[in-house]
Each structure stands twice: as structure tokens, then as C-alpha cells.
Design an enzyme around this catalytic site. Structure first.
Site, PDB file in Angstrom:
ATOM      1  N   THR A  18     -13.452   1.986   5.538  1.00 27.85           N
ATOM      2  CA  THR A  18     -12.223   1.735   5.223  1.00 27.85           C
ATOM      3  C   THR A  18     -11.113   2.368   5.636  1.00 27.85           C
ATOM      4  O   THR A  18     -10.013   2.661   5.158  1.00 27.85           O
ATOM      5  CB  THR A  18     -12.201   2.220   3.381  1.00 27.85           C
ATOM      6  OG1 THR A  18     -12.778   3.446   3.266  1.00 27.85           O
ATOM      7  CG2 THR A  18     -13.052   1.334   2.507  1.00 27.85           C
ATOM      8  N   ARG A  50      -9.866   2.577   9.790  1.00 26.13           N
ATOM      9  CA  ARG A  50      -9.179   1.429  10.575  1.00 26.13           C
ATOM     10  C   ARG A  50     -10.183   0.712  11.390  1.00 26.13           C
ATOM     11  O   ARG A  50     -11.215   1.446  11.997  1.00 26.13           O
ATOM     12  CB  ARG A  50      -8.190   2.250  11.539  1.00 26.13           C
ATOM     13  CG  ARG A  50      -7.030   2.824  10.791  1.00 26.13           C
ATOM     14  CD  ARG A  50      -5.910   1.530  10.523  1.00 26.13           C
ATOM     15  NE  ARG A  50      -4.678   2.143   9.923  1.00 26.13           N
ATOM     16  CZ  ARG A  50      -4.467   2.425   8.597  1.00 26.13           C
ATOM     17  NH1 ARG A  50      -5.327   1.992   7.618  1.00 26.13           N
ATOM     18  NH2 ARG A  50      -3.290   2.839   8.019  1.00 26.13           N
ATOM     19  N   GLU A  59      -6.487  -8.022  12.361  1.00 29.79           N
ATOM     20  CA  GLU A  59      -6.327  -8.323  11.062  1.00 29.79           C
ATOM     21  C   GLU A  59      -5.066  -9.260  11.180  1.00 29.79           C
ATOM     22  O   GLU A  59      -4.019  -8.943  11.866  1.00 29.79           O
ATOM     23  CB  GLU A  59      -5.951  -6.971  10.414  1.00 29.79           C
ATOM     24  CG  GLU A  59      -7.131  -6.226  10.260  1.00 29.79           C
ATOM     25  CD  GLU A  59      -6.762  -4.950   9.124  1.00 29.79           C
ATOM     26  OE1 GLU A  59      -5.940  -4.648   8.790  1.00 29.79           O
ATOM     27  OE2 GLU A  59      -7.636  -3.907   9.380  1.00 29.79           O
ATOM     28  N   HIS A  84      -8.392  -5.555   3.754  1.00 30.01           N
ATOM     29  CA  HIS A  84      -7.669  -4.432   3.989  1.00 30.01           C
ATOM     30  C   HIS A  84      -6.718  -3.850   2.553  1.00 30.01           C
ATOM     31  O   HIS A  84      -5.560  -3.977   2.541  1.00 30.01           O
ATOM     32  CB  HIS A  84      -6.592  -4.336   5.122  1.00 30.01           C
ATOM     33  CG  HIS A  84      -6.297  -3.039   5.592  1.00 30.01           C
ATOM     34  ND1 HIS A  84      -5.781  -2.649   6.695  1.00 30.01           N
ATOM     35  CD2 HIS A  84      -6.062  -1.957   4.927  1.00 30.01           C
ATOM     36  CE1 HIS A  84      -5.528  -1.652   6.884  1.00 30.01           C
ATOM     37  NE2 HIS A  84      -5.678  -0.930   5.781  1.00 30.01           N
TER      38      HIS A  84
HETATM   39  C1  DGY Z   1      -3.164   3.315   4.440  1.00 30.07           C
HETATM   40  O1  DGY Z   1      -2.491   3.712   3.692  1.00 30.07           O
HETATM   41  O2  DGY Z   1      -3.356   3.714   5.605  1.00 30.07           O
HETATM   42  C2  DGY Z   1      -3.847   1.958   4.153  1.00 30.07           C
HETATM   43  O3  DGY Z   1      -4.376   1.446   5.224  1.00 30.07           O
HETATM   44  C3  DGY Z   1      -2.648   0.821   3.752  1.00 30.07           C
HETATM   45  O4  DGY Z   1      -2.885   0.813   2.522  1.00 30.07           O
END
Ligand code: DGY
Length: 329
Positions: A237, A239, A268, A287
Site C-alpha cells: 500500500t 508505492r 497507474e 490506490h
Molecule cells: C499518500 O497519501 O501518499 C497516498 O498514497 C495518496 O492517498
């Protein structure tokens, strides 16, 4: 006195636009689904003193050199790899982000992916909807246990810790790897530090929580995936480019690891010909780690507060290049 102009790359949520409009002249790209095209953005930043961006908006040398009046880039995200912070710093532009407010929401999604991948929730949903459910069967959609297993957290920042804390409720042993050790987290959460390679070999679930930097690009590649257990689940979750996606596809196809839960991707939106789309042992979300009503409103408001603070000569709550404010670039 004329009000500073702010360009906002998407309609914001909560009270964010009201906060900006109190002291600024605000122009907003109206489409909530797609970012402003590059030529529009380059045009708009010419007069802007403030820019409110999302992770989809690239703030690079070209944009910064077109934005001669720019004083602040307020990113509506905790991550800011879409912004060339070094170039902004050189030009005296403050960059801000939105940490803290999205920590728990993102940790929830990491857990949703972990559980969904372990227990084949998305696959079960597709199976049921397709009318393929003939009978209760001992071997139907067998998955991996979560309770009592070992979680490996890569990057023990705010979100990594929140993910680790949830694991305690699942009776899990938690390992972590991080640039430096965190003795207070080891005491408070009972987490144990490991070298990345050892963590990968020991963990049943590996959850990634590092920012994207030149050092973390493809942190998880062929060699690392080869170290994981054939029953292991990888959750990302953070990158997309932290994982070498080609290597991951091979690992999922050839059973080097058991499954993955992914919210972020090397490209993406995920291209329609991505091989990930044809794999059953991967759960995909677009995302949406921080995508709850309350959190997205809070992120929007915090970005607005950051932007207004800089434009009115105050210290913003979340500068990522404080040296610009402290006069030492
Ligand atoms: C972040 O905050 O970096 C998320 O990936 C975007 O919501």
C-alpha cells in the site's frame, strides 16, 4: 492588497476550498476523476503563488521554472514522490504533505488486502457471482491462516506501526525492518528487528510501508521474492515502484510466493494489458489506501491549511523541506 492566487488540481473535499477562499483567489480544475492536462497545469502555474496537488500531478523542474511566482506546493498525500523537492528547495518553494491524518485508514486497507489475499475473498466473490458454487466442499477455496502467524513490516513509520499494532489483535509475531532500529516500538509493540533478507525468509505476510526514494525503488525484486516462503503473502500500500512488478508477476505465476494484495502499481492507472489482471492469486485495488470519507476530507483540509499558512507568512503544519522556511537552502 491583491490576494494570492492558488491553483487547485482537483475539487477538494470537506472545508478545504472555504479555507483557501478566505484569503486567496482560487482556481480549481473541475474534474474529480482526472488530473489537469500538463499544458493546462503549465499555463495555470504561471500566475499561481500556491499550488495544491495530488499524487497524479508531476511537479518537476519544467513546471517549477514556469511557475515564477510559486511559494508553496501543498500535496494532498503523505507521499510526495510526484514532487521534485530538491528543485523546489533550490527555488525557495515550500513543499508540504498530509501525514498522520491518513495513518489508520491506510493501515486498515493494508489489513483488508492482507486478509482478502490470505482467505481468497475477491476470488470467492468472483466464483460465487459466476454461479460456479455447486456444493460445500472440504477443499473449496482453501487459504492461509492469519491468526498466530508472523507479519513482517518493511518500514516502521506511522503507517507501518499502525499495521503492526493491528497484528497484535491477531496474535501475531511481528518483525520489522527499517533504516534504523526503534527501541521504543520494540518495547511497546513487542516488534523484533530483522535485516530485510531475514524478515523475508521468516514472515508469512510482508507489508510494505516505505516511501519511494532512489534507495527503495525495486527494493523487492527477484532475489527478495525468491527468499520469501511459498505460502507467503505480499501486501503493498506504499508505492508501486518499491516492487519490481515483472518479478512479482513471475513469483505469483510460478508459486515463489502464494499471493499478493496490491493497492499501488508501477504504472497507474494499471494498464488494461497488465499481466496482474489475469492472475487469481492477487487482490487489486486502485490506490485507495486513504480513501475514506473522513480521511480524504481531512487530507484536503490539511493541504489547504498548509497552503494558506505559507501564503500568509506563517509556518505550515507539515513542511517537507523546512530548510526553505529556516532560510538555509
Ligand atoms: C499518500 O497519501 O501518499 C497516498 O498514497 C495518496 O492517498
Amino acid at each position: 492588497m491583491s490576494r494570492p492566487r492558488v491553483y487547485v488540481c482537483r475539487p477538494l473535499l470537506g472545508r478545504a476550498l472555504d479555507i483557501l477562499r478566505e484569503g486567496c483567489e482560487v482556481r480549481v480544475w473541475p474534474d474529480p476523476e482526472v488530473p489537469p492536462p500538463r499544458d493546462v497545469l503549465l499555463q495555470e502555474v504561471r500566475e499561481a503563488e500556491g499550488l495544491v496537488t495530488l499524487v497524479t500531478d508531476r511537479v518537476d523542474e519544467t513546471l517549477l521554472s514556469a511557475a515564477r511566482r510559486l511559494r508553496v506546493v501543498a500535496n494532498v498525500a503523505v507521499g510526495y514522490d510526484n514532487v521534485d523537492v530538491e528543485a523546489a528547495t533550490r527555488r525557495g518553494v515550500v513543499v508540504t504533505n498530509t501525514p498522520d491524518v491518513l495513518t489508520e485508514t491506510t493501515a486498515d486497507l493494508a489489513w483488508a488486502l492482507l486478509l482478502a489475499a490470505a482467505r481468497r475473498v475477491a476470488e470467492g466473490d468472483r466464483f460465487t457471482r459466476a454461479g460456479r458454487w455447486q456444493s460445500w466442499g472440504l477443499e473449496l477455496l482453501l487459504g492461509q491462516d492469519v491468526y498466530g502467524r508472523t507479519l513482517g513490516v518493511v518500514g516502521l513509520g506511522r503507517i507501518g506501526r499502525a499495521v503492526a499494532r493491528r497484528a497484535l489483535g491477531f496474535g501475531m509475531r511481528v518483525l520489522y525492518t527499517s533504516q534504523s532500529r526503534h527501541p521504543e516500538a520494540e518495547r511497546e509493540l513487542g516488534v523484533q528487528w530483522r535485516q530485510l533478507d531475514d524478515l523475508l525468509a521468516e514472515a508469512d505476510f510482508v507489508s510494505l510501508h516505505t516511501p519511494l526514494t532512489p534507495q527503495t525503488r525495486h527494493l523487492i525484486g527477484r532475489e527478495q521474492l525468491r527468499r520469501m516462503k511459498p505460502t507467503a503473502v505480499l501486501v503493498n500500500t506504499a508505492r508501486g515502484p518499491v516492487v519490481d512488478e515483472d518479478a512479482l508477476v513471475q513469483a505469483l505465476r510460478e508459486g515463489w510466493i502464494w499471493a499478493a494484495g496490491l493497492d499501488v502499481f508501477e504504472r497507474e492507472p494499471l494498464p488494461p494489458d497488465s499481466p496482474l489482471l489475469s492472475l487469481d492469486n492477487v487482490v487489486l485495488t486502485p490506490h485507495v489506501g486513504s480513501a475514506s470519507f473522513a480521511t480524504r476530507a481531512r487530507m484536503s483540509e490539511l493541504a489547504a491549511e498548509n497552503c494558506v499558512a505559507v501564503l500568509s507568512g506563517r509556518r505550515p503544519p507539515n513542511p517537507v523541506n523546512p530548510q526553505v522556511l529556516d532560510g538555509a537552502r
